[in-house]
Structure formats: structure tokens, C-alpha cells
Design an enzyme around this catalytic site. Sequence first.
Site, PDB file in Angstrom:
ATOM      1  N   GLU A  52      55.325  34.421  38.318  1.00 14.58           N
ATOM      2  CA  GLU A  52      54.994  35.319  37.203  1.00 14.58           C
ATOM      3  C   GLU A  52      56.188  35.692  36.342  1.00 14.58           C
ATOM      4  O   GLU A  52      56.083  35.783  35.135  1.00 14.58           O
ATOM      5  CB  GLU A  52      54.342  36.601  37.739  1.00 14.58           C
ATOM      6  CG  GLU A  52      52.880  36.422  38.109  1.00 14.58           C
ATOM      7  CD  GLU A  52      52.251  37.711  38.574  1.00 14.58           C
ATOM      8  OE1 GLU A  52      52.357  38.710  37.846  1.00 14.58           O
ATOM      9  OE2 GLU A  52      51.653  37.723  39.664  1.00 14.58           O
ATOM     10  N   ASP A 124      52.063  36.611  42.229  1.00 15.85           N
ATOM     11  CA  ASP A 124      52.114  37.713  43.203  1.00 15.85           C
ATOM     12  C   ASP A 124      50.941  37.672  44.190  1.00 15.85           C
ATOM     13  O   ASP A 124      49.822  37.323  43.800  1.00 15.85           O
ATOM     14  CB  ASP A 124      52.124  39.060  42.491  1.00 15.85           C
ATOM     15  CG  ASP A 124      53.469  39.350  41.833  1.00 15.85           C
ATOM     16  OD1 ASP A 124      54.415  38.569  42.058  1.00 15.85           O
ATOM     17  OD2 ASP A 124      53.581  40.346  41.103  1.00 15.85           O
ATOM     18  N   ASP A 126      48.506  39.424  45.329  1.00 20.60           N
ATOM     19  CA  ASP A 126      47.490  40.466  45.252  1.00 20.60           C
ATOM     20  C   ASP A 126      46.367  39.979  44.345  1.00 20.60           C
ATOM     21  O   ASP A 126      46.375  38.828  43.906  1.00 20.60           O
ATOM     22  CB  ASP A 126      48.093  41.781  44.746  1.00 20.60           C
ATOM     23  CG  ASP A 126      48.792  41.635  43.394  1.00 20.60           C
ATOM     24  OD1 ASP A 126      48.580  40.614  42.720  1.00 20.60           O
ATOM     25  OD2 ASP A 126      49.553  42.541  43.006  1.00 20.60           O
ATOM     26  N   GLU A 128      45.533  40.675  41.212  1.00 21.48           N
ATOM     27  CA  GLU A 128      45.975  40.274  39.876  1.00 21.48           C
ATOM     28  C   GLU A 128      46.684  38.926  39.935  1.00 21.48           C
ATOM     29  O   GLU A 128      46.467  38.056  39.093  1.00 21.48           O
ATOM     30  CB  GLU A 128      46.899  41.344  39.281  1.00 21.48           C
ATOM     31  CG  GLU A 128      46.232  42.668  38.979  1.00 21.48           C
ATOM     32  CD  GLU A 128      45.139  42.558  37.937  1.00 21.48           C
ATOM     33  OE1 GLU A 128      45.359  41.903  36.908  1.00 21.48           O
ATOM     34  OE2 GLU A 128      44.055  43.137  38.152  1.00 21.48           O
ATOM     35  N   TYR A 342      57.230  42.640  49.394  1.00 21.15           N
ATOM     36  CA  TYR A 342      56.322  42.891  48.267  1.00 21.15           C
ATOM     37  C   TYR A 342      55.917  44.360  48.218  1.00 21.15           C
ATOM     38  O   TYR A 342      55.564  44.949  49.235  1.00 21.15           O
ATOM     39  CB  TYR A 342      55.078  42.005  48.393  1.00 21.15           C
ATOM     40  CG  TYR A 342      54.227  42.003  47.156  1.00 21.15           C
ATOM     41  CD1 TYR A 342      54.777  41.641  45.926  1.00 21.15           C
ATOM     42  CD2 TYR A 342      52.895  42.373  47.206  1.00 21.15           C
ATOM     43  CE1 TYR A 342      54.005  41.641  44.771  1.00 21.15           C
ATOM     44  CE2 TYR A 342      52.109  42.375  46.061  1.00 21.15           C
ATOM     45  CZ  TYR A 342      52.679  42.002  44.849  1.00 21.15           C
ATOM     46  OH  TYR A 342      51.914  42.010  43.702  1.00 21.15           O
ATOM     47  N   ARG A 344      53.496  46.008  46.540  1.00 21.18           N
ATOM     48  CA  ARG A 344      52.115  46.470  46.363  1.00 21.18           C
ATOM     49  C   ARG A 344      51.355  46.213  47.659  1.00 21.18           C
ATOM     50  O   ARG A 344      50.877  45.114  47.910  1.00 21.18           O
ATOM     51  CB  ARG A 344      51.449  45.760  45.181  1.00 21.18           C
ATOM     52  CG  ARG A 344      52.103  46.116  43.848  1.00 21.18           C
ATOM     53  CD  ARG A 344      51.363  45.532  42.662  1.00 21.18           C
ATOM     54  NE  ARG A 344      52.054  45.877  41.423  1.00 21.18           N
ATOM     55  CZ  ARG A 344      52.920  45.104  40.800  1.00 21.18           C
ATOM     56  NH1 ARG A 344      53.229  43.916  41.312  1.00 21.18           N
ATOM     57  NH2 ARG A 344      53.505  45.482  39.682  1.00 21.18           N
ATOM     58  N   HIS A 391      49.626  42.246  53.588  1.00 18.97           N
ATOM     59  CA  HIS A 391      51.073  42.387  53.437  1.00 18.97           C
ATOM     60  C   HIS A 391      51.638  43.334  54.487  1.00 18.97           C
ATOM     61  O   HIS A 391      50.934  44.155  55.057  1.00 18.97           O
ATOM     62  CB  HIS A 391      51.418  42.961  52.056  1.00 18.97           C
ATOM     63  CG  HIS A 391      50.676  42.319  50.932  1.00 18.97           C
ATOM     64  ND1 HIS A 391      50.671  40.964  50.728  1.00 18.97           N
ATOM     65  CD2 HIS A 391      49.891  42.849  49.957  1.00 18.97           C
ATOM     66  CE1 HIS A 391      49.928  40.686  49.657  1.00 18.97           C
ATOM     67  NE2 HIS A 391      49.445  41.804  49.185  1.00 18.97           N
TER      68      HIS A 391
END
Length: 807
Positions: A52, A124, A126, A128, A342, A344, A391
Site C-alpha cells: 500500500e 495491509d 485487514d 480494507e 501491525y 490494527r 493478528h
Amino acid sequence: MVEKKKTTRARKTVSKTSAAKRTKRVVADEAYDGDDISGAAPSGGLSLVIVESPAKARTIGKYLGRGYRVKATVGHVMDLPKKKLGIDEKTFEPELVPIPGKEKTIADLKSAAKGSRDIFVATDPDREGEAIAWHVAELIKHRGGPPIRRVLFHEITKDAVQKAIASAGVIDEKKVEAQQARRVLDRLVGYKASPVLWKTVKTGLSAGRVQTVALRLIVEREREIRAFNAVEYWTISAVLEKDGQEFKAKLHHIDGEKADIPNEAAARQILEHLRGRDLFPVTEVKRRERRKNPSAPFTTSTLQQEAAKKLGFGSKRTMRLAQDLYEGIELGDEGATGLITYMRTDSTRVAPSAAELARDYLRTLFGKESLAAGPQLYGKAGNAPKTQDAHEAVRPTEPGRRPDTVKRYLSNDQFRLYQLIWQRFMASQMAPAVFDTTTIDFNIAAAGKGNPVEYLFRATGSVIKFQGFLVLYREAHEEGEGKALEDEQALPSIEIGENIPCRSVTPLQHFTEPPPRFSEASLVKELERLGIGRPSTYASIISVLADRHYVQLEQRRFTPTSLGETVEKVMIRQFPDIFNVGFTSAMEGELDRIEEGEVTWKQVLKEFYGPFAKSFGNVDVEGLIGAVHDVSVITRERCPECGGKLLVKGGFFGPYIACENQPRKKCTYTKKLGVDRKPARPSNEICHECGAPMVIRVSRTGEFLGCSKFPKCRGTRPMPTGVKCPKDGGEVTQRRSKKRGKPFWGCANYPACDFVIWGKPVLETCPECGNAAAETKQSKTRGEYRRCLKCENEWDAIKEEEAVLVG
């Protein structure tokens, strides 16, 4: 032969491009090519890795080396169109289009994919990121091309990156569907609900599915505070002394019942009963050992809360800094290195290998006795769904990398956040703190009117017996969260039967207090408790409310603006079931069920859209306008052009007043209806522009002085504070920063005088120099206090009346 010529041309193109980049020494914002730095073979023999951000691309490119080419999408590349709904309201299929400005990035990704041996999408880990991975895969896949594999980087270190590439899998379509359902939900709510605000309040306003519920929490808390009626009560404490050590004991019971002292008269009666009691007899002593365990490592939510309380960071700032630490920081000869996992995550889970590394390092720092009995691996946090436990907790990638060893490579904010994460994680593997707690009771029989009265004073205290994790980390506490065990007073050694000298008995007046306004930390905590949104979205929720001027942050507490309260009133009145805490929380649960494969995304949207369509299809515009505007005067007035009756209507550009004869009898009279304001109040100030009296008006940011001859004269001034500038004697007035609208106070003679302060000025006399002007200050350790504007002497704020009476 044809294929050979094509390959040769491709090699020349890549060679020229790489040479040009090396000459310019520029790394493009949207891509980092590992072969440009390493001098790798042509692109036909390279594996393509898509991430990203450019920062992550540089770090990963270093770890993967010559055989890989790393490109960055710089966020999303596809989204719903900006100027239309972009959703089929029957099938809920979204119309995804390239985001304006991303055409070059998409073309670059397609070009790179055509010549690649393998393609790994490593956005990433997650929802998104999964959606971005799916969008990218749909854009770059081509006939005869290599399969597109999904890579998850939970931390960016050399070993973690190489292992992730080796264990690449496929894109999780259920996770993509969960993200798509959320995006469609948000678009439907925003696109359909916002026009109601345009017609009833003013054009340009917007409503959000989750943001409006967060706004509702803030507005409802403000209403609680306004409706609160303070009740007076008193407490009585005694200052006792033994062997030169003073300590406090509070009146706990009266005749076996909890001490209830409603007023000053009752307090003075008790003092009269205690008059002459110079010695307090010890009637009971209780001692016990208490253990306090360390907190689990950070989740996204607890990281935001603790950073707000301990460092003063907003959620957005915290997440931006955490992103930097995750994606990689240049550490001298070591190069770009990811410092944390990570950021999030809803999980507190710790990998066994990380726990063991932390324990080994702690053993060298503090000794074996400082360690917990075994590795502390923790687990899923609170009510986090199963899908959010993929995670680990937020932790340092290398437990042995102490903050002070990397400080010179970090900005001050990055260092403070890394230190917070490192200390919290390392402390989580340490032994509990051990306290010796003591409770001492003093029973005093006093002669009251008629029957004797028995007063029980109690002193409580604790002493740290073994520091344990406290040697490394202590949690921060906000107002209303209570006192930590380690902050209690220390007591001298006392036994039953002793008589302890009493130095003074003090009555204190108090008033019950309303619930405190939300701080960023407490709002995040409340959102998590209620299941509204996800921790990864809290920063954007809070940021949007502030950017839209629905709330303002004063003294680190959220207050709704008049605009915010108006928006909340309209949305809750029209859509009570949609902008509802229970519904919003349940919808988050439905999104989790989509990700877990328990329900389809279209089924969830269908069940939501039916009731929602009915609520926005039957809008009582005039009723809503009447609820947020004072239209009583308008309905009694007549049209100035034809004498007809005036009506209030809602239009695309906001509510307006129109003649009843428009357009039937060709009367064209209309007038815009503004947001309801409080009527202007007279003041003693004179307009500096025209000399007319000034009145007190209200804007979305608060009260201000405006000329009474407006609109002929547009003179305005901030509200006077009565505090004089210590530099030139000018009035100290409130202003707001241009970027975020944050309030501050400065001299009215700016720019001739540059005096400014962040704390609110008050008219209080300095005990040191006698100056009658001070700045309101607050800290976690001292609470609220004052600082003199002249000599900078500091003193505690007086919050309650206090009278000291010695027996």
C-alpha cells in the site's frame, strides 16, 4: 524469434527506466522498484510484490533483494463514484471506478504485472487491505499471467517478510465481502440521509452511519450535564501523626451507618462533639497482601486510549505514528526496519517466540525474580470477534531493541509512542506488583445531645512490597477513573490499643458532579464498550466530527457545537432506528458474520435497506425545520410583496421562507432561513468600526461581539475576558487556530503584541506577586492548577470551600 525480439525490447525499456531513476535519485511516490537499487535482472525474471505505501515498499524491497520488484498502490485504487450513488438499489451491486488521480498508478501496476514471474499482493492484513488486494487483482489479472497470491505481513522484519512470501495464500473473499457491505452501507446512509440535513438545516452538511451515533453520545452526555442538579455534601477528615509521619483518616461511619453529612450545620455539630479529642484510639488494624497484575499488551483501542492519556496524542496522530513504526524506520547501517507489529488489531495475543525473547531480555535487565511465572501469551481481547484475532497484539518486533538505542533515528513523537508500546509489552511479561495494604479504624465515643454518638474514622494506605512490573510501566488515569493502588498514602506502623495524636479535624464542602465530558480516550473506550465501529476506524470517526465542526475539543474534552446538536436532533428524529447504538452495534456484528461466512453480504443489506428506505421516503421537512428553527414569528408575518401568508419550506440549498402565492399567483418572494441562533443580547462594548453599541451573538464556535447595525456595519470582536495582557495591558481575548479551530487566547493588540496562551485566562490573584490574572492549567499528576501570567508562579485551583477547625 518473435518472442526474443519482444524480450530484448522489454529489457531495453526497463534498463532505460532504471538508469533514469538512478540518475535522478528519485523514488516515485507510487512505487519502489527493488531492481533499481539492487541492479537485478530484467522484469521478465522478477516477482512482483504490491503493497500500500511507498515506505513499506522500500523496507520490503530491501529484505527481498534482487529477484523482486515492489510497487505501492498508495491506498485504495477503486471506489464508488463521487457524484452519484453508484449502487444498484435492487441488487446492491456497487459500481466501482478508478479513483481520480490513480490512473497512472493503475497503468504502472498493469504494466509491471505483464512482465512478472510471480505476483504477490501484500496490502495491509485487514478488511480494507483485503479489499484493495481484490481490486488490484481484478485490475492486473490477464490471460496467461501467473496466479495472484495473497501475502500477509503482520510485522516487517527480514524473517517475517521472507516467511510470509513463502507461505502466500489466496485473497479472502469473505473478508472482501464484509468490507464491501460496510462501504455500501455507509454510502447508502450518507447519500440518502444527508439531503434531509440540506433541506432542514443548511446545504453542505453530511451524516455518517457511525459518526452520527458517536455524535449522539457526545450530545446526550452534554444534555446530561446541563440537566444535572448538584447536591451539597460534606466530608470530615483528621490529620494524625506518629513518629513525625502525618497521615489522614476520614470519618467513615456514624453509629454504624455510612457517614451522611448534608450541610455545614451537620458538619459543625460533629466537630463540636469531637472538640477536645486530642488522641484517637486505635480499635482495629487490618493488614493484607495484594497483587496487581500488569495489563495485557496493546490492542488498537487501548493504544489510542493510553496514548491520549499519557502522551496527549489524538487518535489520528497515534495511528499515523504507529503506521510509520510498522512500515519501517531507517536505522543507520541496519537500514529500514519495522519496529512494531501491525497496529490494527483487536487481539492481545502474543506469539510464544516473542514472549520468550522478552523474558530473556528482562532477565538480563532486572533479574529472574522480575519475570512472571511463565510466558504470558494472553488471547483475544474483550468482545473482539473471532475474525479480529488473526493478528497479534501491538508489540515491538524485536523485544531487545530498547527505545533509547533507536531514539536518534526517530522523531520525538515516534520515540515516545515506541517507548510506550515497548514498555507496555515488556511489562506484560513481568511479575505482579505486591502491596502491603493496611486499614486502621479509630472508634471515638462522643457525648451528643441525649445519647452518646460513636464516630468511626478510617485510614487506608498501601506500601509497595515488590515493584514487579511497576519498575518499568505504570498506567495513566483520567479524571473519574479512581486512584491507583500505588498512589495511596503510606501509613506508619500502628497497633491496636495505641492512642494517636490528632493535629486537626477538617470539614470539606463538596457538590456531586455530573458525568465528565468525553475525552478522546474515554470516547474510544465507550465506542469499544458499545461495539460501535472498529478500533481501526475510531481515529477517522473522531476526526470527521471535528473537521465538520460538529464538536470542538476544549481542555481535551469534547463539547458539541450548536451545529452538531442541530444535526443530531434532525437525524435522530427522522432516523431513530438507524442512528441507534443498539442497531449500529448489531450491524458491526453482522459484518463480522459476513467475514466468518455465516451470512451473505446481500442478505444483510436487504434486511437493512427495507426499513431504511421507508424512513427516508417519508420525511416531514416542515416538521423537522420547526424542530430546529424558531418559526413562530415567521408564521405570523405577511409577505412584504403581496401580503400573502409566509410558509417555511425545505430546498436543496437549505430551508427557506416563501410566499404562499409562489408561484401560483406569480409572487416571487423568498428568503433564506438560517440555522436557529440565540437572540442577540446587549453589551456595554462600543463598535470599533462605527461607534454603535455592540451585541453578543452566537456562532458555531461560541459567543462573540457583533455590531448592532449589522449588516450595514460588520464590526466583530471576540468576547472580553476581563484579563489584561502582561506585556502591553491590552485585553486578552479568545481566538482559534486556522488549521484545526483549536481555541487559544492572545492579546487583542496582535500583531503589535504577540502574547498567547493555550489555557483559559481567569481573574484570580497570584499569592506570590499579587497580579490578578492567571492561566488555567491541568496535568495528570496535579489535576487543575493556575499559573500567573506575570511571574509564572503556580498554585492549585480551589474547587471547594474549606474550613479547618482544630479540636
